[in-house]
Design an enzyme around this catalytic site. Structure first.
Site, PDB file in Angstrom:
ATOM      1  N   VAL A  18       0.835  -1.203   0.000  1.00  0.00           N
ATOM      2  CA  VAL A  18       0.000   0.000   0.000  1.00  0.00           C
ATOM      3  C   VAL A  18       0.872   1.256   0.000  1.00  0.00           C
ATOM      4  CG1 VAL A  18      -1.762   1.300   1.273  1.00  0.00           C
ATOM      5  CG2 VAL A  18      -1.909  -1.198   1.138  1.00  0.00           C
ATOM      6  N   CYS A  19       1.981   1.207   0.703  1.00  0.00           N
ATOM      7  CA  CYS A  19       2.841   2.383   0.872  1.00  0.00           C
ATOM      8  C   CYS A  19       3.217   3.073  -0.442  1.00  0.00           C
ATOM      9  CB  CYS A  19       4.097   2.021   1.655  1.00  0.00           C
ATOM     10  SG  CYS A  19       3.759   1.435   3.323  1.00  0.00           S
ATOM     11  N   PRO A  20       3.661   2.331  -1.467  1.00  0.00           N
ATOM     12  CA  PRO A  20       4.057   3.057  -2.678  1.00  0.00           C
ATOM     13  C   PRO A  20       2.892   3.746  -3.371  1.00  0.00           C
ATOM     14  CG  PRO A  20       4.245   0.675  -3.012  1.00  0.00           C
ATOM     15  CD  PRO A  20       3.974   0.901  -1.561  1.00  0.00           C
TER      16      PRO A  20
END
Length: 163
Positions: A18-20
């Site tokens: 999810v972070c990117p």
């Protein structure tokens, strides 16, 4: 103006899923924040070497590519702890803090690890904050966007009569 506004956001770890999506979404919209006198900073508990490797990895290969703002390494977990977003597992929750030019946190949200934030909402909240700071006799109702009707705190009846 004394300084700049800051969007300070925390994310769990480099090279995750999810972070990117969040990091690249903020980078792709960085100019809109810059036009509002706002700097963006992303923070995780990863090392600066991990950040560098992730930035040097193309987005199609699981990296984030070149970013329009810096990533901060919080290896000692001091920043995450100070902002209350360090999870029991030792990674940061998805905290987002909007800090005004005087250094005052004006808005904070914290998401669990499994779902990302909305850059449009961060931008909208920034715009609402800037509006009320420039127009202290007005407030912004739920979902307010620039150009929409605001309210006078002493007379909400006028607002509701007009919508």
């Amino acid at each position: 103006m004394a300084g700049k506004y800051v969007i300070l956001f925390f994310y769990p770890l480099d090279f995750t899923f999810v972070c990117p999506t969040e990091i690249t979404a903020f980078s792709d919209r960085q100019k809109e924040f810059a036009e509002l006198n706002t700097e963006i900073l992303g923070v995780s508990v990863d090392s600066q070497f991990s950040h560098l490797a992730w930035i040097q990895t193309d987005r199609r290969e699981g990296g984030v590519g070149d970013l329009a703002y810096p990533l901060v390494s919080d290896l000692k977990r001091e920043i995450s702890t100070a902002y209350g977003v360090l999870s029991p597992d030792g990674v940061a929750l998805r905290g987002l803090f909007l800090i005004d030019p005087e250094g005052v946190v004006q808005h904070a949200t914290v998401n669990n690890l499994a779902f990302g934030r909305n850059v449009d909402e961060a931008l909208r909240v920034l715009q609402a904050l800037q509006y009320v700071q420039q127009n202290p006799d007005e407030v912004c109702p739920a979902g307010w966007k620039p150009g929409e009707k605001t309210m006078k705190p002493a007379d909400s009846k006028e607002y509701f009569a007009s919508i």
